[in-house]
Design a protein around this motif. Structure first.
Motif, mmCIF file in Angstrom:
data_model
loop_
_atom_site.group_PDB
_atom_site.id
_atom_site.type_symbol
_atom_site.label_atom_id
_atom_site.label_comp_id
_atom_site.label_asym_id
_atom_site.label_seq_id
_atom_site.Cartn_x
_atom_site.Cartn_y
_atom_site.Cartn_z
ATOM 1 N N LEU A 30 33.872 24.594 46.379
ATOM 2 C CA LEU A 30 33.872 26.011 46.697
ATOM 3 C C LEU A 30 33.313 26.243 48.087
ATOM 4 N N PHE A 31 33.771 27.339 48.710
ATOM 5 C CA PHE A 31 33.149 27.861 49.919
ATOM 6 C C PHE A 31 32.551 29.230 49.586
ATOM 7 N N MET A 32 32.010 29.889 50.588
ATOM 8 C CA MET A 32 31.503 31.233 50.371
ATOM 9 C C MET A 32 32.638 32.118 49.819
ATOM 10 N N PRO A 33 32.300 33.156 49.062
ATOM 11 C CA PRO A 33 33.354 33.957 48.433
ATOM 12 C C PRO A 33 34.417 34.477 49.390
ATOM 13 N N ASP A 34 34.036 34.795 50.629
ATOM 14 C CA ASP A 34 35.022 35.325 51.572
ATOM 15 C C ASP A 34 35.855 34.245 52.241
ATOM 16 N N TYR A 35 35.601 32.958 51.896
ATOM 17 C CA TYR A 35 36.386 31.870 52.492
ATOM 18 C C TYR A 35 37.200 31.099 51.452
ATOM 19 N N GLY A 36 36.755 31.083 50.193
ATOM 20 C CA GLY A 36 37.611 30.570 49.139
ATOM 21 C C GLY A 36 37.270 29.200 48.600
ATOM 22 N N THR A 37 38.231 28.282 48.703
ATOM 23 C CA THR A 37 38.131 26.972 48.061
ATOM 24 C C THR A 37 38.576 25.869 49.001
ATOM 25 N N ALA A 38 38.345 24.630 48.554
ATOM 26 C CA ALA A 38 38.717 23.449 49.331
ATOM 27 C C ALA A 38 40.218 23.171 49.242
ATOM 28 N N ARG A 39 40.707 22.463 50.224
ATOM 29 C CA ARG A 39 42.078 21.976 50.197
ATOM 30 C C ARG A 39 42.219 20.894 49.134
ATOM 31 N N CYS A 40 43.468 20.658 48.698
ATOM 32 C CA CYS A 40 43.709 19.727 47.587
ATOM 33 C C CYS A 40 44.793 18.702 47.917
ATOM 34 N N ASP A 41 45.070 18.500 49.198
ATOM 35 C CA ASP A 41 46.182 17.643 49.584
ATOM 36 C C ASP A 41 45.765 16.258 50.048
ATOM 37 N N THR A 78 25.901 32.919 44.664
ATOM 38 C CA THR A 78 25.591 32.724 43.250
ATOM 39 C C THR A 78 26.885 32.588 42.460
ATOM 40 N N VAL A 79 26.748 32.102 41.242
ATOM 41 C CA VAL A 79 27.906 32.034 40.360
ATOM 42 C C VAL A 79 28.507 33.422 40.169
ATOM 43 N N ALA A 80 27.664 34.424 39.944
ATOM 44 C CA ALA A 80 28.173 35.785 39.732
ATOM 45 C C ALA A 80 28.966 36.281 40.931
ATOM 46 N N GLU A 81 28.465 36.027 42.134
ATOM 47 C CA GLU A 81 29.162 36.480 43.337
ATOM 48 C C GLU A 81 30.494 35.762 43.516
ATOM 49 N N GLU A 82 30.530 34.467 43.221
ATOM 50 C CA GLU A 82 31.789 33.728 43.332
ATOM 51 C C GLU A 82 32.801 34.236 42.300
ATOM 52 N N LYS A 83 32.357 34.436 41.084
ATOM 53 C CA LYS A 83 33.268 34.915 40.038
ATOM 54 C C LYS A 83 33.852 36.281 40.387
ATOM 55 N N ALA A 84 33.043 37.125 40.987
ATOM 56 C CA ALA A 84 33.495 38.482 41.280
ATOM 57 C C ALA A 84 34.317 38.575 42.556
ATOM 58 N N HIS A 85 34.004 37.722 43.550
ATOM 59 C CA HIS A 85 34.527 37.989 44.882
ATOM 60 C C HIS A 85 35.255 36.829 45.566
ATOM 61 N N ASN A 86 35.259 35.623 44.993
ATOM 62 C CA ASN A 86 35.933 34.527 45.692
ATOM 63 C C ASN A 86 37.408 34.864 45.878
ATOM 64 N N ILE A 87 37.856 34.827 47.120
ATOM 65 C CA ILE A 87 39.186 35.325 47.441
ATOM 66 C C ILE A 87 40.306 34.480 46.843
ATOM 67 N N HIS A 88 40.016 33.258 46.414
ATOM 68 C CA HIS A 88 41.046 32.387 45.846
ATOM 69 C C HIS A 88 40.959 32.275 44.331
ATOM 70 N N VAL A 89 39.760 32.283 43.767
ATOM 71 C CA VAL A 89 39.614 31.940 42.348
ATOM 72 C C VAL A 89 38.706 32.909 41.589
#
Length: 288
Positions: free
Chosen positions: A165-176, A220-231
Motif C-alpha cells: 500500500l501507499f498513502m490513500p491519495d497514491y493507492g497501491t503497488a504495481r503488480c507486473d 491508519t487502516v481506517a483511513e486506507e479503507k475509507a480513502h485509498n484511491i485504488h482499493v
C-alpha cells in the motif's frame, strides 16, 4: 495493543522510508527496510543513510533484535548486512524469498555458488508467524501481489506494509514484476484491512500524490479503507484488477531495479568479487 515508538528515516533519491521500531520499556528495537546509497552513474555505494540509523540507535541506547525486510526491493539496495554487523539482530524476510531467488538467480545467471534457499537470512517468516520486539508482541502477514515474498510486519499497533500500500491519495503497488499479480495484491490488501481500524500503517515509499507538496509516511487502516484511491471499501476485485493491469502496462521499469534485485536477493550482500578483486553488477540485455 502496545504502542511502539516509530522513528522514520527518508532516502529522497529512492523515495524510501526506513524505520526504527522500539519498545520504550525495554529499549529493544527493530530496523525495517534500510537503504544502502548507490550512485548508478559511478557505480559507487555509500552508507550515509545507514550510518544515520546506526547513530540514532546508539544515541537512544537501543538494542537491535531484528533487521527486517518487507520484500526484495526493486528500487533501492538494502543496507541490512551493514546494519547487522554494526548493531546485531536477526535478519528476517518472508519465506517466499526462495521463489524470488530462483527467478532472478536465473535472470542474472548467478551460478551454483548463489544459494536459492533463503540461507542468506537468519529467519524466513511464514504467514501468521509471531515474534516480539522487547515486550511488544508482533506477527507477520504474507501480503504478496507486488512480489511473491512481500510481508507486512505488525508490531503492536503499527503495521509496516512495504510496497503493498501507499498513502490513500497514491493507492497501491504495481503488480507486473515476475511473480506479481493484481488479484493477489487485492486479497493481500483485504488482509491488512482486517486489522483493527486504529492500526497505524507505515509506508515504504511516497512519491507525493498530485496536489500534495510534502512527503507522507503514516496513515491508519481506517483511513486506507475509507480513502485509498485504488482499493477503498466498495471497490471490487474485478474493478481493481482491470485498472491495475492497464496502469502497469504504462509504467517504466524502476531506475534501480537491476542493481537492487541482484543485491537484495543476496540479503543485501554485494555480488562476490571476481578474480581481479572487483565486484560487478550485471545488466541482462533484452531480457526484461
Amino acid at each position: 495493543m502496545m504502542k511502539p515508538d516509530v522513528t522514520k528515516f527518508f532516502d529522497e533519491p529512492t523515495n524510501t522510508f526506513s524505520y526504527v521500531v522500539a519498545d520504550p520499556e525495554t529499549k529493544k528495537c527493530a530496523v525495517v527496510d534500510s537503504v544502502l546509497n548507490f550512485d548508478p552513474n559511478s557505480g559507487r555505494t555509500s552508507k550515509t543513510g545507514a550510518d544515520e540509523i546506526i547513530a540514532f540507535v546508539r544515541e537512544q541506547g537501543l538494542s537491535v533484535e531484528w533487521v527486517l525486510e518487507t520484500h526484495v526491493h526493486a528500487d533501492h539496495l538494502s543496507a541490512a548486512p551493514y546494519i547487522q554487523e554494526a548493531l546485531g539482530g536477526r535478519l528476517g524476510i518472508g519465506d517466499q524469498i526462495t521463489v524470488v531467488q530462483d527467478t532472478f538467480g536465473k535472470l542474472f545467471n548467478a551460478g551454483s555458488e548463489f544459494e536459492r534457499d533463503g540461507s542468506q537470512f537468519d529467519v524466513l517468516f511464514k504467514d501468521g508467524d509471531a515474534f516480539s520486539v522487547g515486550n511488544i508482541k508482533a506477527h507477520v502477514l504474507h501480503t504478496p501481489g507486488h512480489t511473491p515474498a512481500c510481508m507486512t510486519y505488525v508490531i503492536g499497533d503499527a503495521g509496516f506494509v512495504g510496497d503493498t500500500l501507499f498513502m490513500p491519495d497514491y493507492g497501491t503497488a504495481r503488480c507486473d514484476f515476475p511473480g506479481g499479480d493484481a488479484a493477489t495484491l487485492f486479497a493481500s490488501v483485504r488482509k491488512i484491512f482486517a486489522l483493527p481500524d486504529e492500526t497505524r500503517l507505515f509506508m515504504c515509499h511516497d512519491y507525493k500524490a498530485p496536489g500534495r507538496d510534502t512527503y507522507a509516511w503514516e496513515t491508519t487502516v481506517a483511513e486506507e479503507k475509507a480513502h485509498n484511491i485504488h482499493v477503498h471499501t466498495g471497490v471490487s476485485v474485478d474493478e481493481f484488477v482491470g485498472w491495475r493491469t492497464s496502469r502497469d502496462k504504462t509504467l517504466d521499469m524502476p531506475r534501480l531495479i537491476l542493481p537492487s534485485v541482484q543485491v537484495n536477493m543476496r540479503a543485501g550482500h554485494l555480488p562476490p568479487a571476481e578474480d581481479n578483486g572487483t565486484r560487478y553488477l550485471k545488466i541482462p540485455l533484452d531480457a526484461l
